[in-house]
Structure formats: C-alpha cells, structure tokens
Design an enzyme around this catalytic site. Structure first.
Site, short mmCIF file in Angstrom:
data_model
loop_
_atom_site.label_atom_id
_atom_site.label_comp_id
_atom_site.label_asym_id
_atom_site.label_seq_id
_atom_site.Cartn_x
_atom_site.Cartn_y
_atom_site.Cartn_z
N ALA A 66 -4.27 64.02 49.19
CA ALA A 66 -3.57 64.31 49.95
C ALA A 66 -2.60 63.62 50.57
CB ALA A 66 -4.31 65.05 51.14
N GLY A 110 -7.76 65.10 46.99
CA GLY A 110 -7.46 66.19 46.53
C GLY A 110 -6.74 66.19 45.13
N GLU A 113 -9.94 66.74 43.41
CA GLU A 113 -10.47 68.16 43.77
C GLU A 113 -9.39 69.14 42.82
OE1 GLU A 113 -10.15 67.43 47.97
OE2 GLU A 113 -12.18 68.03 48.30
N GLU A 133 -12.19 60.13 50.86
CA GLU A 133 -11.86 60.48 52.08
C GLU A 133 -12.64 59.83 53.15
OE1 GLU A 133 -12.46 62.44 49.64
OE2 GLU A 133 -11.00 63.97 49.56
N1 COA Z 1 -0.69 59.79 50.51
C1 COA Z 1 0.29 59.23 50.86
N2 COA Z 1 1.04 58.34 50.44
C2 COA Z 1 0.30 57.65 49.31
C3 COA Z 1 -0.82 57.98 48.98
C4 COA Z 1 -1.47 59.17 49.43
N3 COA Z 1 -2.70 59.60 49.18
N4 COA Z 1 -1.36 57.24 47.96
C5 COA Z 1 -0.41 56.42 47.65
N5 COA Z 1 0.68 56.49 48.58
C6 COA Z 1 1.75 55.65 48.65
C7 COA Z 1 1.57 54.36 49.15
O1 COA Z 1 1.76 54.55 50.91
C8 COA Z 1 2.84 53.79 48.83
O2 COA Z 1 4.15 54.25 49.55
P1 COA Z 1 5.06 53.12 50.02
O3 COA Z 1 5.65 52.51 48.88
O4 COA Z 1 6.04 53.80 50.65
O5 COA Z 1 4.45 52.02 50.84
C9 COA Z 1 2.90 54.27 47.39
O6 COA Z 1 2.35 55.41 47.15
C10 COA Z 1 2.22 53.16 46.49
O7 COA Z 1 1.10 53.23 46.76
P2 COA Z 1 0.34 51.60 46.53
O8 COA Z 1 -0.91 51.92 47.12
O9 COA Z 1 1.33 50.64 46.75
O10 COA Z 1 0.07 51.68 45.21
P3 COA Z 1 -1.20 51.00 44.22
O11 COA Z 1 -0.86 51.48 42.84
O12 COA Z 1 -1.40 49.70 44.25
O13 COA Z 1 -2.40 51.88 44.43
C11 COA Z 1 -3.83 53.87 45.11
C12 COA Z 1 -2.64 53.34 44.41
C13 COA Z 1 -3.82 55.22 44.49
C14 COA Z 1 -5.01 53.32 44.77
C15 COA Z 1 -3.52 53.83 46.57
O14 COA Z 1 -2.23 53.94 46.95
C16 COA Z 1 -4.56 54.55 47.40
O15 COA Z 1 -5.65 53.97 47.66
N6 COA Z 1 -4.28 55.61 48.20
C17 COA Z 1 -4.80 56.45 48.70
C18 COA Z 1 -5.78 57.24 48.22
C19 COA Z 1 -6.59 57.95 49.25
O16 COA Z 1 -7.12 57.69 50.04
N7 COA Z 1 -6.50 59.47 48.73
C20 COA Z 1 -7.48 60.49 49.64
C21 COA Z 1 -6.38 60.93 50.53
S1 COA Z 1 -7.08 62.27 51.37
#
Ligand code: COA
Length: 259
Positions: A66, A110, A113, A133
């Site tokens: 999400a 998500g 999911e 989450e």
């Molecule tokens: N929601 C909103 N933005 C997200 C996102 C999410 N779930 N996942 C990644 N992004 C955004 C980051 O904020 C970043 O934005 P910015 O460039 O404006 O700062 C961009 O995507 C790139 O993310 P980044 O973390 O730099 O990439 P990465 O390749 O190093 O890592 C992930 C990728 C997916 C491991 C990491 O972004 C992450 O842990 N995301 C959240 C996952 C999560 O908790 N999902 C469940 C949500 S309920």
C-alpha cells in the site's frame, strides 16, 4: 484505454496488466487500485482474453505494498471508507478467468496480498516477498492474514506476519507461496508459456475448475464434493466438452470456443 498508473496489453489471448509507478516501487495508491479494478472489469468481458497476468513496471518491484504516504495521516474512519466498495483483492480472487502474478521484484504487503489473490504465482529468482506491515505498527489488510495461512499453512503464515521479514523466491517456492521460480531473463517468456497453456484450454472448464477448487477453502468436504459433482455435470452442457472429447477421439488438437 489510457490509464494514469497502468499499462494494459492484450496479445495472444493474454491480457497483461502492468502497475506502472516504478519510481514508487509500484505502491498501491487509490488511483492504482481503482484503475486495476477498471482494467479487470474491462478485460472480464473481452471474449478474446482468456488469461490475465498482473505484474509491476521496472526491475525492482512487483508491488511494494500500500502507498504508505497516502494512508499516513488517515483516521480510522477515513481508512474504513478507503477500504469499502469493491476491492482489487476480491475482484482478482473472484475473477472468472485464470490470473497469474508475474513477480518481478519486491512483492510486499498489499503486493504480496495481490499475488495471493491470483491463481498462480511465477517469481523471478531475485524477487522478495513478505508482509512487513507489523514493522509499521499495523497488520495486513488485503487478505494476508486469511489467504496466506490457507496457501502456506498456519505456522509459516504466522512467521511471515509476525516477523515482517522478507523471504526470497526460492524459499517462497519451498513453502508454496510461489508456484514457479525462474531466472529474471526468463520471467516474461516462462510466464507467457504458462499463460498460453492455460489459454488453450476451455474457458468454460477453466472457470468451473477455479470455482470448484476455490470452494475447497470455504466448504466442508461433503458439501465441496457435492458442489464439485454439480460443476462436473455442468461441464457436460458445454460445446467445449463435446469438442474436447471429439478432438481426443479424432486424434487432433481441440479448438475450444468458450461455450
Ligand atoms: N508506499 C509508498 N512509497 C513507497 C513504498 C510504499 N509502500 N515503497 C517504496 N516507496 C517509495 C519510497 O518512499 C521511495 O520514494 P522517494 O524516492 O520519493 O523517496 C521510492 O519508492 C523508492 O524506494 P526506496 O526505499 O528508495 O527503494 P529500494 O529499492 O531501496 O527499497 C523497498 C525498496 C520496497 C524494500 C522499500 O522501499 C520498502 O521497504 N518499502 C516499503 C514496503 C512496505 O512496508 N510495504 C507495506 C506497506 S503497508
């Protein structure tokens, strides 16, 4: 139809829906969710389309969950409103045509999911899956606490949901979360091969088969067996059944028309 956050391609009776926000790791915001439901509804009525593949744009993510920025400041009432109506997870889970998640990178929250709601999951070797989450102080809300244990078992689901840790594609395959792991370079071709195989079957039989197997998650055995028998008999009403049996007896490939 032009979408703001999706690409939709239809080719060889396979619709591929690509979530196209690679700069946000294809995170699911309201627009993506709405457009996914729209695209699935559009393709539902395309007789030409027999299989749907869902994937993410870019090389890093399938869907990283999400959109955290979007729900950061929501009150419980606003969050409930956002979760009302037709949700993409249920639209996919109840979809009349076979669905495949082509997991090209992170499938988190998500995203995991959404993949769980699909019928089949093909992952690139570099993909990572998880329900993180808990690390945000929340819990899965797109079916993760319900579909994950049904797919991988209670203990493994609890481990993923309680630790929030990601697992790699090979472990996901070992526990049944992913059906097939392939090298990144082969992901599209192998998924397409799988989809083409499904697209060659009778759409009527595919739908009945999906309904019957999915009922196993919801029905006690005796009711499920009765339901299976009724659907089995229903298949006998289709032209496709006549075609499939005739083709076998005539030693030729069948040509199913979905009737
Ligand atoms: N929601 C909103 N933005 C997200 C996102 C999410 N779930 N996942 C990644 N992004 C955004 C980051 O904020 C970043 O934005 P910015 O460039 O404006 O700062 C961009 O995507 C790139 O993310 P980044 O973390 O730099 O990439 P990465 O390749 O190093 O890592 C992930 C990728 C997916 C491991 C990491 O972004 C992450 O842990 N995301 C959240 C996952 C999560 O908790 N999902 C469940 C949500 S309920």
């Amino acid at each position: 139809m032009p979408y703001e956050t999706l690409l939709l391609q239809i080719e060889e009776r396979i619709a591929t829906i690509v979530v196209n926000r690679p700069e946000k790791r294809n995170a699911l915001n309201g627009v993506v969710r709405r457009e996914l439901v729209d695209a699935l509804d559009l393709v539902r009525h395309e007789r030409e389309v027999r299989v749907v593949v869902v994937t993410g744009a870019g090389e890093k993510a399938f869907i990283a969950g999400a959109d955290i920025g979007e729900f950061a400041e929501r009150t419980p009432i606003e969050q409930r409103e956002a979760m009302e109506g037709r949700r993409v997870f249920e639209v996919i889970a109840d979809y009349p045509k076979p669905t495949i998640a082509m997991i090209n990178g992170y499938a988190l929250g998500g995203g995991c999911e959404l993949a769980l709601a699909c019928d089949l999951r093909v992952a690139a070797r570099s993909a990572r899956l998880g329900q993180p989450e808990i690390k945000l102080g929340i819990i899965p809300g797109g079916g993760g606490t319900q579909r994950l244990p049904r797919l991988v078992g209670f203990g493994r689901a609890l481990r993923l949901v309680l630790t929030g840790e990601m697992i790699d594609a090979e472990e996901a395959e070992r526990i049944g979360l992913v059906d097939l792991v392939v090298d990144e370079a082969d992901l599209v071709a192998r998924t397409r091969e799988l989809a083409r195989g499904l697209a060659a079957h009778s759409p009527v039989a595919l739908r009945l088969a999906k309904d019957a197997v999915r009922a196993a998650l919801e029905m006690p055995l005796s009711a499920g067996l009765r339901f299976e028998r009724e659907l089995f008999v229903t298949a006998f009403a289709s032209e496709d059944k006549r075609e499939g049996v005739s083709a076998f007896l005539e030693k030729r490939p069948p040509e199913f028309r979905g009737r």
